[in-house]
Design a protein around this motif. Structure first.
Motif, PDB file in Angstrom:
ATOM      1  N   TYR A 267     -80.022  31.356  55.124  1.00  0.00           N
ATOM      2  CA  TYR A 267     -79.184  32.327  54.442  1.00  0.00           C
ATOM      3  C   TYR A 267     -78.454  33.319  55.724  1.00  0.00           C
ATOM      4  O   TYR A 267     -77.562  33.704  55.494  1.00  0.00           O
ATOM      5  CB  TYR A 267     -80.143  33.344  53.710  1.00  0.00           C
ATOM      6  N   PRO A 268     -79.331  33.658  56.636  1.00  0.00           N
ATOM      7  CA  PRO A 268     -78.767  34.428  57.865  1.00  0.00           C
ATOM      8  C   PRO A 268     -77.644  33.905  58.327  1.00  0.00           C
ATOM      9  O   PRO A 268     -76.352  34.453  58.624  1.00  0.00           O
ATOM     10  CB  PRO A 268     -79.799  34.585  58.908  1.00  0.00           C
ATOM     11  N   GLU A 269     -77.503  32.527  58.513  1.00  0.00           N
ATOM     12  CA  GLU A 269     -76.400  31.717  59.003  1.00  0.00           C
ATOM     13  C   GLU A 269     -75.234  31.908  57.960  1.00  0.00           C
ATOM     14  O   GLU A 269     -74.303  31.929  58.487  1.00  0.00           O
ATOM     15  CB  GLU A 269     -76.716  30.380  59.240  1.00  0.00           C
ATOM     16  N   HIS A 270     -75.697  31.594  56.828  1.00  0.00           N
ATOM     17  CA  HIS A 270     -74.744  31.807  55.920  1.00  0.00           C
ATOM     18  C   HIS A 270     -73.840  33.168  55.636  1.00  0.00           C
ATOM     19  O   HIS A 270     -72.758  33.445  55.756  1.00  0.00           O
ATOM     20  CB  HIS A 270     -75.397  31.434  54.228  1.00  0.00           C
ATOM     21  N   GLN A 271     -74.662  34.266  55.806  1.00  0.00           N
ATOM     22  CA  GLN A 271     -74.043  35.538  55.978  1.00  0.00           C
ATOM     23  C   GLN A 271     -73.120  35.693  57.227  1.00  0.00           C
ATOM     24  O   GLN A 271     -72.016  36.302  56.988  1.00  0.00           O
ATOM     25  CB  GLN A 271     -75.503  36.539  56.195  1.00  0.00           C
ATOM     26  N   ALA A 272     -73.589  34.921  58.410  1.00  0.00           N
ATOM     27  CA  ALA A 272     -72.527  35.142  59.407  1.00  0.00           C
ATOM     28  C   ALA A 272     -71.267  34.186  59.078  1.00  0.00           C
ATOM     29  O   ALA A 272     -70.211  34.877  59.493  1.00  0.00           O
ATOM     30  CB  ALA A 272     -73.244  34.488  60.782  1.00  0.00           C
ATOM     31  N   ASN A 273     -71.443  33.175  58.338  1.00  0.00           N
ATOM     32  CA  ASN A 273     -70.127  32.431  58.197  1.00  0.00           C
ATOM     33  C   ASN A 273     -69.262  33.336  57.142  1.00  0.00           C
ATOM     34  O   ASN A 273     -68.096  33.326  57.252  1.00  0.00           O
ATOM     35  CB  ASN A 273     -70.349  31.274  57.554  1.00  0.00           C
ATOM     36  N   VAL A 274     -70.044  33.952  56.157  1.00  0.00           N
ATOM     37  CA  VAL A 274     -69.185  34.834  55.109  1.00  0.00           C
ATOM     38  C   VAL A 274     -68.560  36.214  55.757  1.00  0.00           C
ATOM     39  O   VAL A 274     -67.168  36.479  55.790  1.00  0.00           O
ATOM     40  CB  VAL A 274     -70.083  35.493  54.078  1.00  0.00           C
ATOM     41  N   ALA A 275     -69.129  36.615  57.094  1.00  0.00           N
ATOM     42  CA  ALA A 275     -68.632  37.750  57.711  1.00  0.00           C
ATOM     43  C   ALA A 275     -67.444  37.304  58.316  1.00  0.00           C
ATOM     44  O   ALA A 275     -66.382  37.768  58.566  1.00  0.00           O
ATOM     45  CB  ALA A 275     -69.636  38.175  58.572  1.00  0.00           C
ATOM     46  N   GLU A 276     -67.555  35.890  59.089  1.00  0.00           N
ATOM     47  CA  GLU A 276     -66.245  35.276  59.770  1.00  0.00           C
ATOM     48  C   GLU A 276     -65.120  35.296  58.847  1.00  0.00           C
ATOM     49  O   GLU A 276     -64.163  35.447  59.223  1.00  0.00           O
ATOM     50  CB  GLU A 276     -66.608  34.112  60.302  1.00  0.00           C
ATOM     51  N   PHE A 277     -65.549  34.638  57.569  1.00  0.00           N
ATOM     52  CA  PHE A 277     -64.615  34.543  56.740  1.00  0.00           C
ATOM     53  C   PHE A 277     -64.070  36.032  56.243  1.00  0.00           C
ATOM     54  O   PHE A 277     -62.614  35.971  56.355  1.00  0.00           O
ATOM     55  CB  PHE A 277     -64.948  34.028  55.215  1.00  0.00           C
ATOM     56  N   ASN A 278     -64.552  36.898  55.873  1.00  0.00           N
ATOM     57  CA  ASN A 278     -64.119  38.165  55.648  1.00  0.00           C
ATOM     58  C   ASN A 278     -63.116  38.624  56.845  1.00  0.00           C
ATOM     59  O   ASN A 278     -62.160  39.313  56.507  1.00  0.00           O
ATOM     60  CB  ASN A 278     -65.250  39.337  55.513  1.00  0.00           C
ATOM     61  N   GLU A 279     -63.719  38.622  58.123  1.00  0.00           N
ATOM     62  CA  GLU A 279     -62.857  38.769  59.141  1.00  0.00           C
ATOM     63  C   GLU A 279     -61.390  38.146  59.245  1.00  0.00           C
ATOM     64  O   GLU A 279     -60.570  38.970  59.569  1.00  0.00           O
ATOM     65  CB  GLU A 279     -63.581  38.916  60.559  1.00  0.00           C
ATOM     66  N   GLN A 280     -61.378  36.918  58.820  1.00  0.00           N
ATOM     67  CA  GLN A 280     -60.250  36.115  58.949  1.00  0.00           C
ATOM     68  C   GLN A 280     -59.465  36.642  57.906  1.00  0.00           C
ATOM     69  O   GLN A 280     -58.154  36.790  58.274  1.00  0.00           O
ATOM     70  CB  GLN A 280     -60.360  34.753  58.707  1.00  0.00           C
ATOM     71  N   ARG A 281     -60.063  36.883  56.770  1.00  0.00           N
ATOM     72  CA  ARG A 281     -59.142  37.726  55.663  1.00  0.00           C
ATOM     73  C   ARG A 281     -58.446  38.794  56.033  1.00  0.00           C
ATOM     74  O   ARG A 281     -57.214  39.280  55.803  1.00  0.00           O
ATOM     75  CB  ARG A 281     -60.029  37.588  54.520  1.00  0.00           C
ATOM     76  N   ARG A 282     -59.240  39.687  56.516  1.00  0.00           N
ATOM     77  CA  ARG A 282     -58.677  40.932  56.927  1.00  0.00           C
ATOM     78  C   ARG A 282     -57.533  40.826  58.117  1.00  0.00           C
ATOM     79  O   ARG A 282     -56.616  41.775  58.219  1.00  0.00           O
ATOM     80  CB  ARG A 282     -59.824  41.892  57.621  1.00  0.00           C
ATOM     81  N   ALA A 283     -57.791  40.018  59.131  1.00  0.00           N
ATOM     82  CA  ALA A 283     -57.029  39.724  59.911  1.00  0.00           C
ATOM     83  C   ALA A 283     -55.499  39.098  59.475  1.00  0.00           C
ATOM     84  O   ALA A 283     -54.382  39.644  59.979  1.00  0.00           O
ATOM     85  CB  ALA A 283     -57.293  38.868  60.937  1.00  0.00           C
ATOM     86  N   ALA A 284     -55.724  38.400  58.581  1.00  0.00           N
ATOM     87  CA  ALA A 284     -54.484  37.842  57.809  1.00  0.00           C
ATOM     88  C   ALA A 284     -53.588  39.128  56.902  1.00  0.00           C
ATOM     89  O   ALA A 284     -52.478  38.863  56.896  1.00  0.00           O
ATOM     90  CB  ALA A 284     -54.864  36.701  56.909  1.00  0.00           C
ATOM     91  N   GLY A 285     -54.371  39.868  56.325  1.00  0.00           N
ATOM     92  CA  GLY A 285     -53.841  40.999  55.784  1.00  0.00           C
ATOM     93  C   GLY A 285     -53.028  41.842  56.468  1.00  0.00           C
ATOM     94  O   GLY A 285     -52.176  42.443  56.252  1.00  0.00           O
ATOM     95  N   ARG A 286     -53.604  42.210  57.848  1.00  0.00           N
ATOM     96  CA  ARG A 286     -52.890  42.945  58.675  1.00  0.00           C
ATOM     97  C   ARG A 286     -51.749  42.338  59.489  1.00  0.00           C
ATOM     98  O   ARG A 286     -50.708  43.035  60.042  1.00  0.00           O
ATOM     99  CB  ARG A 286     -53.837  43.349  59.882  1.00  0.00           C
ATOM    100  N   ALA A 287     -51.443  41.100  59.407  1.00  0.00           N
ATOM    101  CA  ALA A 287     -50.514  40.254  60.326  1.00  0.00           C
ATOM    102  C   ALA A 287     -49.296  40.469  59.424  1.00  0.00           C
ATOM    103  O   ALA A 287     -49.037  40.750  58.228  1.00  0.00           O
ATOM    104  CB  ALA A 287     -50.657  38.701  59.985  1.00  0.00           C
TER     105      ALA A 287
END
Length: 287
Positions: A267-287
């Motif tokens: 689960y901790p590894e999954h949380q890290a993966n989800v955090a990376e996904f959320n960051e990628q999504r935020r970055a795409a929104g800023r582009a």
């Protein structure tokens, strides 16, 4: 605030065209579709006959829900909206559904390319789709595979429909199926966004905490086990994954970006993966 859970975050569900499910447009298929409405050949005089009608095609992609299929049939046949839905509910339509389906065609409107002629009716098309599903799902390979996992064929169709909706690619289907079996085996709630979307009649990657509190038998956040019916119409690849899942101990997965779905038992590894996904999504929104 968007609620991020264990299940994969995905782009809007994409319909994938069936491969082995694509049926050849042969005369035999045309006759099967129009079995409910006999098409007489009117003699023009002597031995002259009208030129045979060239069928149109109706494509039902893998993963479509029953409502999408009904709307496509209405459009293809030029019928008022809701005609095919009403036909599906009518007892006189006589769909050859398994008893476990309790009269609900969801999951058994097999995705394929169907021929359509002027005489085609919603009843004829629906019968053809359900009969095709019966042949695809009723073979020994599927029944034996379901039995091997302690499931009925109907339960396997439910699992395949979830796999179809959740997998980001055909290659991930067997892994998603393994996550479903692992969570069921441990008595964990499936917590699938796809079942929430089905309950709400929508398709989105954003599931809020409020969404997960809805009162529905399809709320797999609060209810353990499988939902009461399929949540779409799976194709051959999803059914194959449901009877032959990949080997692994995974309990979580998330699609960080297209082509990068990460599976883990931690689960901790999954949380890290989800955090990376959320960051990628935020970055795409800023582009």
């Amino acid at each position: 605030m968007t609620y991020r859970s264990w299940q994969p975050e995905r782009r809007r569900r994409r319909t994938r065209l069936t491969r082995r499910g694509r049926l050849a447009l042969l005369l035999g298929a045309v006759l099967a579709v129009t079995a409910a409405v006999t098409v007489p050949l009117l003699l023009l005089g002597g031995d002259e006959r009208p030129a045979p009608e060239k069928p149109r095609t109706l494509l039902i992609p893998e993963g479509w829900r029953a409502g999408e299929v009904y709307a496509a049939v209405d459009r293809s046949l030029g019928l008022p909206e809701g005609t095919t839905r009403g036909t599906a509910r009518a007892r006189a339509t006589g769909l050859a559904l398994p008893a476990a389906a309790a009269g609900n065609p969801e999951g058994y409107l097999f995705p394929a390319t169907y021929p359509v002629v002027k005489a085609t009716t919603p009843q004829g098309l629906l019968r053809y789709m359900v009969d095709t599903a019966g042949k695809r799902f009723g073979g020994e390979r599927i029944t034996e595979g379901a039995r091997r996992h302690g499931m009925s064929v109907h339960q396997t169709v439910i699992i395949a429909s979830i796999v179809q909706a959740e997998a980001d690619s055909a290659g991930d289907m067997a892994k998603v199926a393994r996550v479903v079996y692992n969570r069921l085996g441990q008595g964990m709630a499936l917590q699938m966004d796809s079942t929430i979307n089905y309950a709400l009649g929508r398709d989105t990657v954003d599931t809020t905490h409020q969404d997960t509190r809805i009162d529905s038998p399809y709320n797999t956040y609060e209810r353990r086990g499988l939902p009461p019916s399929p949540i779409g119409n799976p194709g051959d690849a999803a059914m194959a994954a449901a009877i032959d899942p990949a080997d692994g101990d995974w309990l979580y997965f998330v699609t960080v970006k297209p082509g990068d779905t990460r599976f883990t038992a931690s689960y901790p590894e999954h949380q890290a993966n989800v955090a990376e996904f959320n960051e990628q999504r935020r970055a795409a929104g800023r582009a």
